[in-house]
Design an enzyme around this catalytic site. Structure first.
Site, short mmCIF file in Angstrom:
data_model
loop_
_atom_site.label_atom_id
_atom_site.label_comp_id
_atom_site.label_asym_id
_atom_site.label_seq_id
_atom_site.Cartn_x
_atom_site.Cartn_y
_atom_site.Cartn_z
N GLU A 61 0.85 -1.19 0.00
CA GLU A 61 0.00 0.00 0.00
C GLU A 61 0.89 1.24 0.00
OE1 GLU A 61 -2.10 -1.02 3.52
OE2 GLU A 61 -2.99 -2.79 2.58
N LYS A 73 2.94 -2.07 4.93
CA LYS A 73 2.02 -3.20 5.10
C LYS A 73 1.99 -3.58 6.58
CE LYS A 73 -0.85 -6.30 3.62
NZ LYS A 73 -1.59 -6.17 4.92
#
Length: 389
Positions: free
Chosen positions: A293, A336
């Site tokens: 992400e 993450k």
């Protein structure tokens, strides 16, 4: 609260630094980490924690507490922790590695690789959708009554998506689990062998496992639930692919450096790692890469907390497609979280700064506390590095 003897052991590997500079760095880093992490350990009564930092080519390791409340053995940089969903980043890397090898394409439909799903909704869902949690609303967990792959395929043949593929992000262990099944099958290996015998050796990760060998169990920390009950992972269907890796701070900081192109790796493997950083969907404050992400850097803490919130895990979020893949960028923060019932972990790195952190703990405590502590450490170190230049 149980009195926790906090003892910090600092190990560092410094290259091209004078002893005076090294001592100054150690002192400053210790202060930064103490200020960010000690309150977390005390508030959540965390038995043990291992933190690793990579900063401009130098590694620093910090250890606090014990592997087990019973044995009182101290945490080290080689203590094994359950990574939880950080395991998914290895699954994504295996898939991009298989793509580099020409064994699959992320544009392939799932049914091409899993004939058992021919004629199902998976005729219209791609491997890319699996790697970005955009398959259409797959559940977070494999249902409890599913105990075998045959039962899983039976369930998936009957599953119907709530959304069109690529329109919503629904965080799912089933999603990444299926990607792992496909990637390993394309390499004609059991998933565990593909990770333990191919990927980990290629990355130089010598203390990382899905199946912890008998002669390494003494290094495997005891986990504790939020209510302080001792627990370790009880794997179910797709556990290996979604949340099954156990690793150490030493191995994980090496993995972070590999992701920032700081190691000499096989070019195909390096490309596979880099490919996992491409951004495909915008979901709230976060850009969804292949499991990783991503956020533009610098960024406010509240945006990182939003991207790592419970809502992003348990609810479906509309996404905006970035029309293929957002160009690879280095001036970003990539992160993450991961947890199991008895462990909590977080990793984050900023490629443009060659700055990254690994936080591993043998107790499940809230993701927001992990993210906040790591953010404070990284931003303080970035400020320190910027001021030194």
């Amino acid at each position: 609260m149980r009195a926790l003897p906090l003892f910090w052991i600092l190990c560092c590997f410094l290259f091209g630094s004078s002893h005076a500079t090294a001592d100054t760095d150690r002192s400053q880093l210790r202060s930064i980490i103490d200020n960010a992490v000690r309150p977390v350990i005390e508030q959540y009564d965390v038995p043990g924690m291992a933190i690793a930092v990579t900063k401009d080519g130098e590694r620093y390791f910090y250890h606090a507490g014990v592997m087990s409340r019973e044995t009182r053995h101290p945490i080290t940089s080689n203590t094994l922790f359950e990574l939880g969903s950080i395991s998914k980043t290895f699954t994504a890397t295996l898939a991009t590695y298989a793509q580099q090898d020409g064994k699959l394409s992320l544009d392939d439909k799932i049914s091409k690789h899993l004939p058992a799903l021919s004629g199902s909704s998976f005729e219209h869902i791609s491997l890319l959708n699996l790697a970005t949690h955009t398959a259409g609303g797959l559940p977070l967990q494999v249902p409890d009554d599913i105990r075998s792959n045959d039962q899983l395929m039976n369930y998936l043949r009957q599953w119907r998506p709530a959304f069109g593929a690529g329109t919503h992000r629904s965080y799912s262990n089933i999603s990444i689990g299926l990607l792992g099944v496909v990637a390993a099958a394309s390499m004609r290996l059991p998933f565990e062998d593909a990770i333990e015998k191919k990927l980990f050796p290629g990355l130089g990760m010598t203390h990382s496992y899905i199946r912890v060998p008998a002669d390494r169990t003494q290094h495997y920390a005891q986990g504790y639930t939020r209510k302080d009950a001792p627990v370790r992972l009880n794997p179910g269907v797709l556990a290996s692919e979604a949340y099954g890796v156990k690793s150490s701070a030493a191995d994980m900081i090496r993995f972070i450096e590999a992701n920032m192109q700081m190691l000499a790796l096989d070019p195909k493997l390096q490309r596979a790692l880099t490919d996992t950083h491409a951004g495909y969907f915008k979901a709230g404050d976060m850009t969804q890469d292949l499991i990783w992400e991503q956020y533009p850097y610098p960024i406010d803490l509240k945006q990182v907390l939003s991207g790592n919130s419970d809502a992003m895990v348990y609810e479906s979020t509309p996404v905006t497609s970035l029309n293929g893949s957002m160009p690879l960028a280095t001036n970003v923060m990539i992160n993450k979280t991961g947890s199991t019932n008895g462990f909590a972990a977080y990793v984050a790195f900023i490629p443009a700064k060659k700055l990254g952190i690994v936080m591993l703990a043998n107790k499940n405590y809230p993701a927001a506390a992990r993210v906040t502590a790591a953010y404070r450490i990284l931003t303080a170190l970035d400020k320190q590095m910027t001021g030194a230049r």
